[in-house]
Scaffold this motif. Structure first.
Motif, PDB file in Angstrom:
ATOM      1  N   VAL A 165     -16.042  12.750  19.051  1.00 48.02           N
ATOM      2  CA  VAL A 165     -15.857  14.013  18.329  1.00 48.02           C
ATOM      3  C   VAL A 165     -15.686  13.677  16.851  1.00 48.02           C
ATOM      4  N   PHE A 166     -16.593  14.166  16.016  1.00 46.25           N
ATOM      5  CA  PHE A 166     -16.496  13.900  14.583  1.00 46.25           C
ATOM      6  C   PHE A 166     -15.580  14.925  13.919  1.00 46.25           C
ATOM      7  N   VAL A 167     -14.716  14.420  13.053  1.00 42.68           N
ATOM      8  CA  VAL A 167     -13.753  15.264  12.340  1.00 42.68           C
ATOM      9  C   VAL A 167     -13.938  15.050  10.842  1.00 42.68           C
ATOM     10  N   GLU A 168     -14.108  16.125  10.094  1.00 42.25           N
ATOM     11  CA  GLU A 168     -14.276  16.028   8.648  1.00 42.25           C
ATOM     12  C   GLU A 168     -12.916  15.822   7.980  1.00 42.25           C
ATOM     13  N   VAL A 169     -12.771  14.707   7.260  1.00 38.10           N
ATOM     14  CA  VAL A 169     -11.487  14.391   6.626  1.00 38.10           C
ATOM     15  C   VAL A 169     -11.611  14.108   5.131  1.00 38.10           C
ATOM     16  N   GLY A 170     -12.820  14.159   4.579  1.00 41.07           N
ATOM     17  CA  GLY A 170     -12.990  13.888   3.167  1.00 41.07           C
ATOM     18  C   GLY A 170     -12.891  12.408   2.840  1.00 41.07           C
ATOM     19  N   VAL A 201      -5.966   9.286   4.947  1.00 42.22           N
ATOM     20  CA  VAL A 201      -4.822   8.489   5.388  1.00 42.22           C
ATOM     21  C   VAL A 201      -3.899   9.326   6.264  1.00 42.22           C
ATOM     22  N   ASP A 202      -3.645  10.554   5.851  1.00 43.09           N
ATOM     23  CA  ASP A 202      -2.776  11.434   6.639  1.00 43.09           C
ATOM     24  C   ASP A 202      -3.359  11.672   8.026  1.00 43.09           C
ATOM     25  N   ALA A 203      -4.669  11.889   8.100  1.00 39.79           N
ATOM     26  CA  ALA A 203      -5.313  12.153   9.391  1.00 39.79           C
ATOM     27  C   ALA A 203      -5.182  10.960  10.333  1.00 39.79           C
ATOM     28  N   LEU A 204      -5.295   9.749   9.784  1.00 41.59           N
ATOM     29  CA  LEU A 204      -5.178   8.554  10.612  1.00 41.59           C
ATOM     30  C   LEU A 204      -3.738   8.348  11.072  1.00 41.59           C
ATOM     31  N   ARG A 205      -2.792   8.524  10.165  1.00 39.38           N
ATOM     32  CA  ARG A 205      -1.394   8.270  10.488  1.00 39.38           C
ATOM     33  C   ARG A 205      -0.811   9.296  11.448  1.00 39.38           C
ATOM     34  N   THR A 206      -1.271  10.537  11.348  1.00 36.80           N
ATOM     35  CA  THR A 206      -0.729  11.594  12.217  1.00 36.80           C
ATOM     36  C   THR A 206      -1.438  11.687  13.560  1.00 36.80           C
ATOM     37  N   GLY A 207      -2.502  10.914  13.737  1.00 28.99           N
ATOM     38  CA  GLY A 207      -3.225  10.942  14.995  1.00 28.99           C
ATOM     39  C   GLY A 207      -4.278  12.024  15.090  1.00 28.99           C
ATOM     40  N   THR A 208      -4.567  12.678  13.969  1.00 30.57           N
ATOM     41  CA  THR A 208      -5.641  13.680  13.961  1.00 30.57           C
ATOM     42  C   THR A 208      -6.977  13.019  14.273  1.00 30.57           C
ATOM     43  N   ILE A 209      -7.136  11.770  13.829  1.00 30.83           N
ATOM     44  CA  ILE A 209      -8.328  10.990  14.147  1.00 30.83           C
ATOM     45  C   ILE A 209      -7.905   9.649  14.744  1.00 30.83           C
ATOM     46  N   ASP A 210      -8.811   9.074  15.514  1.00 29.03           N
ATOM     47  CA  ASP A 210      -8.566   7.765  16.139  1.00 29.03           C
ATOM     48  C   ASP A 210      -9.312   6.649  15.426  1.00 29.03           C
ATOM     49  N   ALA A 211     -10.404   6.993  14.777  1.00 31.72           N
ATOM     50  CA  ALA A 211     -11.247   6.015  14.089  1.00 31.72           C
ATOM     51  C   ALA A 211     -11.747   6.648  12.808  1.00 31.72           C
ATOM     52  N   LEU A 212     -12.320   5.818  11.925  1.00 34.77           N
ATOM     53  CA  LEU A 212     -12.667   6.305  10.596  1.00 34.77           C
ATOM     54  C   LEU A 212     -13.838   5.534  10.016  1.00 34.77           C
ATOM     55  N   CYS A 213     -14.736   6.256   9.348  1.00 35.80           N
ATOM     56  CA  CYS A 213     -15.791   5.665   8.535  1.00 35.80           C
ATOM     57  C   CYS A 213     -15.630   6.220   7.128  1.00 35.80           C
ATOM     58  N   ASN A 214     -15.392   5.328   6.150  1.00 34.71           N
ATOM     59  CA  ASN A 214     -15.114   5.756   4.783  1.00 34.71           C
ATOM     60  C   ASN A 214     -15.424   4.621   3.811  1.00 34.71           C
ATOM     61  N   PRO A 215     -15.464   4.915   2.508  1.00 34.20           N
ATOM     62  CA  PRO A 215     -15.691   3.863   1.513  1.00 34.20           C
ATOM     63  C   PRO A 215     -14.388   3.165   1.145  1.00 34.20           C
ATOM     64  N   ASP A 216     -14.526   2.138   0.318  1.00 34.59           N
ATOM     65  CA  ASP A 216     -13.368   1.455  -0.264  1.00 34.59           C
ATOM     66  C   ASP A 216     -13.004   2.118  -1.602  1.00 34.59           C
ATOM     67  N   PRO A 217     -11.739   2.000  -2.049  1.00 34.59           N
ATOM     68  CA  PRO A 217     -10.719   1.080  -1.536  1.00 34.59           C
ATOM     69  C   PRO A 217      -9.884   1.595  -0.374  1.00 34.59           C
ATOM     70  N   LEU A 229       0.836  -1.194   0.000  1.00 36.67           N
ATOM     71  CA  LEU A 229       0.000   0.000   0.000  1.00 36.67           C
ATOM     72  C   LEU A 229       0.868   1.239   0.000  1.00 36.67           C
ATOM     73  N   SER A 230       2.057   1.140  -0.569  1.00 29.59           N
ATOM     74  CA  SER A 230       3.035   2.201  -0.457  1.00 29.59           C
ATOM     75  C   SER A 230       2.546   3.521  -1.030  1.00 29.59           C
ATOM     76  N   ALA A 231       1.684   3.472  -2.029  1.00 29.68           N
ATOM     77  CA  ALA A 231       1.232   4.710  -2.658  1.00 29.68           C
ATOM     78  C   ALA A 231      -0.037   5.256  -2.053  1.00 29.68           C
ATOM     79  N   LEU A 232      -0.594   4.602  -1.039  1.00 30.91           N
ATOM     80  CA  LEU A 232      -1.889   5.025  -0.502  1.00 30.91           C
ATOM     81  C   LEU A 232      -1.829   6.423   0.072  1.00 30.91           C
ATOM     82  N   GLY A 233      -0.764   6.715   0.798  1.00 32.40           N
ATOM     83  CA  GLY A 233      -0.694   8.024   1.439  1.00 32.40           C
ATOM     84  C   GLY A 233      -0.629   9.157   0.452  1.00 32.40           C
ATOM     85  N   ALA A 234      -0.168   8.889  -0.745  1.00 33.79           N
ATOM     86  CA  ALA A 234      -0.043   9.943  -1.743  1.00 33.79           C
ATOM     87  C   ALA A 234      -1.236  10.015  -2.664  1.00 33.79           C
ATOM     88  N   TRP A 235      -2.179   9.096  -2.472  1.00 33.03           N
ATOM     89  CA  TRP A 235      -3.330   9.042  -3.377  1.00 33.03           C
ATOM     90  C   TRP A 235      -4.233  10.234  -3.164  1.00 33.03           C
TER      91      TRP A 235
END
Length: 339
Positions: free
Chosen positions: A163-168, A174-190, A2-8
């Motif tokens: 606390v809900f955080v808007e992340v798009g 991905v950045d929000a999850l990796r940096t700790g801006t959010i703790d959990a996530l609801c999003n579509p695939d992939p 998943l190396s390119a995920l963060g840049a997607w």
């Protein structure tokens, strides 16, 4: 993997207007569509209709307006910036409660096609452990927001317990999850599938499959669809029928498509940097796509009951559910393509 995920990131060009080379001499009719989460698997039928040339065959050229959430797609529709919206069916309930006449006219998904998970860096094994957590959603009042609320409430928490955080729905997730801006996530695939495969997120709930969706929502519900103002459907019946034809044609193609067919048709910009991730996510979702574009009355009723269970809704009277959708276009498309 998943190396390119963060840049997607969302690439509007990857859902570009159809190739100007036409199989017909008559001018194509232009129509604008707002897309929620444009490069997600949520809109695979639209991607296929575009890349397989079905929109062009139906006589239309689509101008795409990519948006980070269904709520944002709805907002630009209300501003008159687009003709049609591609997003979750549930938005129609709120519109009708406000006295705004919009109708869905072709169904693309039979489940919400969303997942809910917690960052693996946290020692959280259940939804109850999320009290006080920061939960990422595409935007407030979006389907990711409402679905996260369903999972919280089903497991003994209230929406105000987090606390809900808007992340798009693109690289910022991905950045929000990796940096700790959010703790959990609801999003579509992939995106969710990719994070899961990389062991960056632990799923606490999913509404990809029909069984999981029924368990969470209390029954089958319609998912993604195309919808527009009722007067647009009345004034532009040929254009609406063309959109329905292209989508149902794509749904028909999808029923027998293999993984190689998907790879050949879907632009690589949708693959999250790894085609194995994309195909794995697709396999999880395969049964969630609609078969013939038609809405089922009981599914719409189930969706209303689920919508009405959530707090902070308008609290208005139940809308006439039959007025939230129009099956006449999809029915003609189904007969045309034997879907």
């Amino acid at each position: 993997m998943l190396s390119a995920l963060g840049a997607w990131a969302v690439s509007p060009g990857s859902m570009a207007a159809p190739d100007p080379v036409r199989s017909e001499q008559r001018p194509l009719q232009r129509v604008s569509i707002a897309l929620a989460a444009p490069n997600s698997l949520y809109h695979l039928p639209l991607t296929l209709a575009d890349k397989l040339g079905y929109f062009r065959q139906a006589g239309i050229a689509v101008e795409w307006s990519p948006q980070e959430s269904g709520a944002k797609a709805l907002a630009i529709a209300l501003q008159g910036q687009v003709n049609v919206v591609a997003s979750a069916f549930e938005h129609l309930f709120g519109l009708h409660q406000k006295g705004l006449n919009y109708q869905a006219f072709v169904q693309m998904g039979r489940t919400p096609q969303l997942s809910f998970g917690v960052a693996t860096r946290l020692d959280v094994r259940s939804v109850m452990g999320l009290k006080g957590a920061r939960v990422g959603v595409s935007s407030l009042q979006s389907s990711t927001h409402s679905m996260a609320c369903h999972w919280l409430m089903q497991n003994g928490l209230l929406p105000e317990d987090v606390v809900f955080v808007e992340v798009g729905t693109s690289a910022g997730v991905v950045d929000a999850l990796r940096t700790g801006t959010i703790d959990a996530l609801c999003n579509p695939d992939p995106i969710m599938y990719g994070l899961e495969q990389r062991n960056e997120i632990r799923l606490l709930g999913e509404a990809r499959t029909l069984m999981a969706s029924r368990k969470l929502m209390g029954g089958s519900v319609p998912g993604s669809c195309l919808w527009a103002r009722t007067d647009f459907l009345q004034k532009q019946p040929e254009l609406t029928q063309a959109l329905s034809d292209a989508v149902v044609h794509a749904l028909k193609w999808l029923q027998t498509a293999g993984l190689t067919d998907i790879l050949k048709t879907v632009p690589s910009t949708h693959w999250v940097g790894d085609r194995a991730i994309y195909l794995g996510a697709f396999e999880k979702l395969r049964e969630s796509y609609a078969l013939d574009g038609l809405f089922v009355t009981n599914d719409v009723t189930n969706a209303w009951h689920a919508y009405n269970r959530l707090p902070n809704r308008l609290g208005g009277a139940r809308p006439a559910l039959a007025s939230t959708y129009n099956n006449s276009f999809a029915l003609r498309s189904k007969n045309r393509f034997s879907a």
